[in-house]
Design an enzyme around this catalytic site. Sequence first.
Site, PDB file in Angstrom:
ATOM      1  N   LYS A 207       5.192  -2.872  -3.863  1.00  0.00           N
ATOM      2  CA  LYS A 207       4.447  -1.730  -3.682  1.00  0.00           C
ATOM      3  C   LYS A 207       5.646  -0.357  -3.343  1.00  0.00           C
ATOM      4  CE  LYS A 207       0.108  -3.822  -2.934  1.00  0.00           C
ATOM      5  NZ  LYS A 207      -0.668  -4.519  -1.649  1.00  0.00           N
ATOM      6  N   GLY A 305      -9.376  -5.990  -2.019  1.00  0.00           N
ATOM      7  CA  GLY A 305     -10.475  -6.315  -2.242  1.00  0.00           C
ATOM      8  C   GLY A 305     -11.260  -5.999  -3.722  1.00  0.00           C
TER       9      GLY A 305
HETATM   10  N1  HSE Z   1      -2.932  -9.310  -0.844  1.00  0.00           N
HETATM   11  C1  HSE Z   1      -2.891  -7.794  -1.064  1.00  0.00           C
HETATM   12  C2  HSE Z   1      -3.302  -7.132   0.240  1.00  0.00           C
HETATM   13  C3  HSE Z   1      -4.160  -7.370  -2.093  1.00  0.00           C
HETATM   14  O1  HSE Z   1      -3.577  -7.984   1.037  1.00  0.00           O
HETATM   15  O2  HSE Z   1      -3.426  -6.091   0.529  1.00  0.00           O
HETATM   16  C4  HSE Z   1      -3.864  -5.986  -2.543  1.00  0.00           C
HETATM   17  O3  HSE Z   1      -2.415  -6.018  -3.280  1.00  0.00           O
END
Ligand code: HSE
Length: 431
Positions: A207, A305
Amino acid sequence: MSAELKTISIGMLGCGVVGSQVARLLQSDEQELSERSGALLVLKKIGVRSNAAREGINPSMITTDLNSIVNDPEINIVIEVMGGIEPARTLILEAIKNKKSVITANKALLATHGHELFNAADAAKVDLYYEAAVAGAIPIIRSMRESLAGDQITRVMGIVNGTTNYILTKMHEEGRAFNDVLKEAQSLGYAEADPTADIEGHDAAAKAALLASLAFHSTVTIDEVYCEGITGISIDDVNAAKAMGSVIKLLAIAELTVKDEISVRVHPVMLPNSHPLASVRNAFNAVYVESEAAGQLMFYGRGAGGAPTASAILGDLVAVTRHRAYSTVGYGESDYADLDIAPVGDVKSQFFVRLHVADKSGVLAAIAQVFASEKISIQTVRQAGLGSDAELVVVTHAATESSLKGCIKKLTDMDIVSKVESVIRVEGVVA
Ligand code: HSE
């Protein structure tokens, strides 16, 4: 609904936590979404690895032949929520080649092969949208790409992983052990299939690469992101942060350096309780953006989610459908600036260093001397404990990663230092 609306058929790759919510919302809100999109939206096929029955989904829609979706001439838009690099990359490229617009939540794929995929979409004149790939429901991609397109972003700091934020919050507020809270986050559906991607920071690093690319109009890939997860954070660190009026958060940071390079990294950070990101609790995400004209902005919401992520996908679906209805495409990748990545050793931060030392006269002076030898100025020192095992907590003024590394090496080699317990970067205080 107007009778002359043209039909847009949708194929979906994947039907897990997110995909099942996309299907549910798409089917239950079909009419409203169609009104908003200017076309009749119809979910035609869902591609899955195993065709077990799925609640609320007509079994005739399900197929294990994923290629049949990307090659179906009737399908106009492909939603990819299967995750992973392959076969997702090949399927998306095939869909684009077949002139289908694509909506994906696949941050790992875009942070690795984004340039190739965006170029392919550009050449085929189709959309490749990915709002759900960063911070789930939070509309951060569109905000940065469109609303802030006229501004100069200088820094982005995000809590972009719900699992780790949940773990750190519970450790901080309830004094609970790491593993115990991780299990709970998994059962709540926040964690990745392999939670290593969460706790080692890889999910946040993907990200961070996407945020850095957008903020600085340059292609940044996941392997260019310096990454440390939260597995080294102990309850003692959490308590030391608390004693300082701070909280430990895992941050994705992308900033422009004084040399006009991009510093992009993911690591735990101590933030003073007064910082806006410090109050982001549990699985919530937030992205804090600093830009020249707008100043500071904060975007907050659910970052993981099924339903929250599906909300972002459906937002993209409405936008992409509108483009198709008017035979146009939206913003593509903007990488004209092509900035370099700053070497991590040059990046400056304040540091928190917690170490165990012998408690006798001259020890503090000797330790301060080591910091001075690396030209690192000390902001505060706090001592707890007595005798052979005193704990010192040193907070430095801003120093480079490489001088701090040199300092830690020297401290570790000293007889009076029994252990350097932890080194955590400090953000959000005036150095
Ligand atoms: N596993 C990720 C989190 C989900 O915990 O934010 C979204 O990318």
